[in-house]
Scaffold this active site. Structure first.
Site, PDB file in Angstrom:
ATOM      1  N   TRP A 321     -23.957   4.005  15.598  1.00 42.74           N
ATOM      2  CA  TRP A 321     -24.887   3.518  16.629  1.00 42.74           C
ATOM      3  C   TRP A 321     -24.645   2.026  16.892  1.00 42.74           C
ATOM      4  CZ3 TRP A 321     -28.571  -0.370  16.643  1.00 42.74           C
ATOM      5  CH2 TRP A 321     -29.472  -0.377  17.707  1.00 42.74           C
ATOM      6  N   HIS A 322     -24.323   1.297  15.821  1.00 49.47           N
ATOM      7  CA  HIS A 322     -24.144  -0.136  15.965  1.00 49.47           C
ATOM      8  C   HIS A 322     -22.873  -0.493  16.736  1.00 49.47           C
ATOM      9  CE1 HIS A 322     -27.272  -0.368  12.879  1.00 49.47           C
ATOM     10  NE2 HIS A 322     -27.513  -1.548  13.380  1.00 49.47           N
ATOM     11  N   GLY A 323     -21.872   0.329  16.659  1.00 50.12           N
ATOM     12  CA  GLY A 323     -20.671   0.007  17.416  1.00 50.12           C
ATOM     13  C   GLY A 323     -19.548   0.977  17.154  1.00 50.12           C
ATOM     14  N   PHE A 475     -25.124  -4.150  20.911  1.00 51.45           N
ATOM     15  CA  PHE A 475     -25.309  -2.744  20.556  1.00 51.45           C
ATOM     16  C   PHE A 475     -26.092  -2.035  21.651  1.00 51.45           C
ATOM     17  CE2 PHE A 475     -25.444  -4.965  16.272  1.00 51.45           C
ATOM     18  CZ  PHE A 475     -24.077  -4.942  16.161  1.00 51.45           C
TER      19      PHE A 475
END
Lengths: 475, 316
Positions: A321-323, A475
């Site tokens: 989700w963060h990257g 993000f």
């Protein structure tokens, strides 16, 4: 538009003033227009992406509520596919393509799929997750579908939390948009105070530490083990102050208009275990994953092995989700591993604590806190490093830990970093452990005023005013 | 309730603003007094360069200029007054600002501009660091065009009297309290006494090899604004017919011939009053770690040797 800019100061004052001057019926229009303007200050055309998901989810919500059985499920799936599709296209397309290319090259083939050369829409993961929580809650019957298109759009686009959260739930925020918020002295003062605290964290701590952290992490091969340790500890504090500072400004600015957003951070570095850390860090995201991924996977009500797998999946997805980078996946995997190891070790630790009567020991509490901080900080190396190779270079450099660390510009840089950290942890210590002598909520008005004025001048004297954007925007 | 709340808020907010205004004046005045009372250290050196210095030969540059050009040696061999106006962590926009102020006061006979190999590489820091000029704005309004590079709202921020001294307090207090322990600059020049160890040199050589390999694979565009500043600096010396030396002073390891480095030379060669000197491949310094204090700076021994070598060249 960045919170830490003069533009935002003008924007915020204008919007808040107009909000209370306008009749109730016009307020949602003002907030929606302001939110559009806020978002379009980054890349204007990306508002169309938001517009697309808003239209899809608005109608999906209405039709899900009206439907039953399989049709209801299919409507939810359509909404989720639209949201995840947008997210996947903009955020993960190049990552997937890179992996396909690498795999193809290793087999002597050529991948002709072109790479995207566009910027990632700002805060995409945040508003996508907020939009998804709406359709899921309508599907589950916990939330009535919103019939007012403007109000629904505002739910997704409300400017304080549009680009970096907190990721709200419809049950918490949607009904507040139908209520008239009268001007409240208490809300205004509490909100402004929280904003000031957020600005302190961002300008005095995060942006100061980032100067040191960036210089080490941008050239990891040039720095020794001591610099790796110092820069990683600094990064742990930087990312906390950057992100929780943003949340404080978001929550505070919403509160001045009478809106209550959910708490996103509860001083996580005072945690004594990894699960406790996650109950205090980015709460809006961790509860999102708990409610919409971990529990549907079976949660705790499954075999131990399955529970461990569920935990690991959740943290891997959280990393993703963060990257779209293996660094984030490894970061997630590390936290998943910590959780599982913690659960496995828990009975033994509990037994040892009761045998040695450690549970009440402050020293033991401190040791556990430091151990937790060390684990979290180690994982941050992967989160911050530009590539997995860079992260391993830094870890390899740890063997030269005895050498003098890089001191930047000496007192001007390092001294400010240490001062900022001392100020932060002193104030947070009192907030956490001695709330009765809190400065900002002190029973004596003169102390409250002096604290806020002192905070303003600490920001003016020690803050970094040319700092960059918030880390979590990407993000 | 709403009206009484809003009136209460407005009343208290006005009081708050008045207190802030008064405190800002008091704190700003205190910081200003402290800043300009410093007799030693970098702030004192910068103040002298901006407010007073009017030498025959002036050296502009970053920390590499500050620690590489031994003003007393240059002055003795060239028989003229020399001032080293180098400043830690600065880049070409700062040299231009300083050039404007110093040349308004007096036209020197010659100028040395020490540039780094990465001078024209994109880096926002070079504009952000112009914030160190803010304390001088009231006395030198011509510097405003430089401080406006920091942000478009800089002129507005200057209504606050504390703001220009942002991030200066720790160093000011340190330089004030420990003035006796601080080294005195020698006409702006700060010699570095320490010597790099062999172990540090070996370690740096390996790291630099990896770094150069990585960098060679990257395409780094040139900062066009920095190019304009560089040309502005040289145009000004050309218009005033000042003999100018653009120098890349010695480096511990031979520097690759990057596009930015080539551009520095190409631009300098357009001007008839400018001589370009590159010491980055000079065997007197390359790998001679005993002449260096750290990876980037010559120590006193190295700087003295370099200054003698340079003075001999300049006096020809």
């Amino acid at each position: 538009m960045l919170f830490n800019s003069v533009d935002f100061a003008f924007f915020y004052i204008t919007v808040t003033l107009l909000y209370f001057l306008l009749p109730f019926k016009g307020r949602w229009v003002l907030l929606l227009a302001a939110s559009c303007y806020f978002y379009m200050a980054f890349v204007p055309v990306y508002i169309l992406i938001l517009g697309f998901t808003i239209v899809v989810d608005y109608f999906a919500g209405i039709y899900i509520e009206k439907s039953a059985g399989r049709k209801r499920k299919w409507l939810l799936v359509c909404s989720l596919v639209a949201n995840i599709g947008v997210l996947a296209f903009f955020k993960y397309f190049n990552f997937i393509n890179e992996n396909i290319t690498a795999a193809a090259n290793s087999m002597g083939w050529h991948n002709h799929i072109p790479f995207l050369t566009i910027l990632l829409p700002i805060g995409l993961s945040f508003h996508t997750f907020q939009a998804m929580s709406y359709t899921i809650e309508v599907y589950r019957g916990n939330q009535k579908a919103e019939k007012h298109f403007g109000i629904y759009s505002l739910y997704v686009m409300f400017y304080p939390q549009l680009v970096a959260g907190p990721i709200e739930r419809p049950q918490n925020i949607l009904h507040q948009m139908h209520v008239k918020h009268n001007f409240s002295y208490a809300n205004m003062v509490a909100g402004l105070r929280q904003m000031a605290w957020g600005f302190f964290k961002k300008l005095v701590v995060a942006d100061r530490l980032s100067i040191y952290v960036d210089s080490v992490y941008s050239n990891p091969e040039l720095h020794n083990g001591s610099s790796v340790v110092v820069s990683s500890i600094f990064f742990a504090i930087q990312i906390y102050c950057d992100f929780s500072g943003y949340s404080d400004i978001a929550i505070g600015s919403a509160r001045t208009m009478g809106f209550e957003l959910m708490t996103n951070f509860k001083r996580p570095y005072f945690s004594k275990s990894i699960p406790e850390f996650w109950s205090k860090w980015h709460i809006s995201l961790s509860t999102w994953f708990r409610d919409y991924l971990y529990i549907p996977l079976g949660g705790n009500r499954v075999s131990q092995g399955r529970r461990f797998l569920n935990l690991f999946i959740v943290f891997m997805v959280s990393g993703l989700w963060h990257g779209a980078n293996y660094t984030f996946i490894i970061w997630g995997a590390l936290h998943g591993t910590y959780q599982i190891a913690g659960l496995l070790a828990k009975p033994y630790v509990s037994r040892m604590e009761s045998f040695l009567q450690l549970s009440q020991s402050k020293f033991w509490g401190l040791l556990r806190g430091l151990f937790t901080f060390a684990l979290v900080t180690f994982a941050w190396i992967f989160f911050r490093a530009n590539t997995v190779h860079d992260a391993f270079t830094m870890i390899t450099n740890l063997k030269t830990i005895g050498q003098q660390p890089f001191l930047g510009n000496g007192i001007n840089q390092f001294g400010h970093c240490i001062l900022a950290i001392l100020l932060l942890f002193t104030i947070e210590y009192f907030m956490e452990f001695k709330p009765e002598i809190s400065l900002f909520n002190n029973r004596y008005e003169v102390v409250r005023w002096a604290s806020v004025i002192g905070l303003v001048f600490i920001i003016l004297v020690f803050g970094v005013f040319n700092g960059g954007q918030f880390i979590y925007f990407q993000f | 309730m709403q009206q009484s709340d809003s009136i209460k808020f407005i009343r208290k907010f006005l009081i708050f603003i008045i207190i802030l205004f008064v405190c800002d004046r008091i704190i700003g005045y205190g910081l200003q007094t402290l800043y300009f009372s410093l007799k030693k250290g970098q702030y004192a050196q910068t103040s002298y360069a901006i407010e007073t210095a009017s030498p025959d030969l002036v050296v502009f540059g970053s920390s590499r200029a500050l620690h590489h050009y031994a003003s007393p040696e240059l002055a003795e061999q060239l028989h003229c007054s020399v001032y080293n106006a180098g400043r830690d962590g600065q880049f070409i926009p700062y040299y231009c600002a300083l050039e404007d102020v110093m040349l308004n006061r007096r036209k020197p006979k010659a100028i040395i501009l020490d540039v780094n190999v990465w001078e024209l590489a994109p880096n926002n820091e070079k504009y952000e660091k112009l914030a160190m000029l803010l304390p001088y704005i009231p006395r030198h309004p011509e510097l405003k065009k430089y401080t406006n590079e920091i942000s478009k709202w800089e002129y507005l921020k200057l209504y606050c009297k504390t703001y220009p001294y942002n991030s200066t307090l720790l160093v000011s207090v340190h330089d004030y309290l420990f003035a006796n322990k601080l080294p005195q600059d020698e006409n702006g020049y700060f010699p570095l006494e320490r010597t790099m160890s062999r172990q540090d040199f070996e370690s740096y050589r390996e790291k630099k090899r990896v770094y150069d390999e990585k960098r060679a694979k990257q395409h780094i565009p040139v900062d066009q604004k920095a190019v304009k500043y560089y040309e502005y600096f040289l145009n000004k010396t050309a218009s005033l017919h000042i003999k100018t030396y653009v120098i890349i002073s010695p480096t511990l390891l031979k520097e690759p011939n990057t596009p930015e480095k080539q551009l520095l030379e190409q631009i300098a060669k357009k001007y008839t009053n400018v001589t370009f000197l590159d010491f980055t491949a000079n065997s007197d310094y390359n790998n001679q770690y005993t002449k260096f204090a750290d990876e980037f700076h010559l120590n006193k021994q190295g700087a003295t040797e370099f200054s003698h070598q340079l003075a001999a060249y300049l006096s020809r």
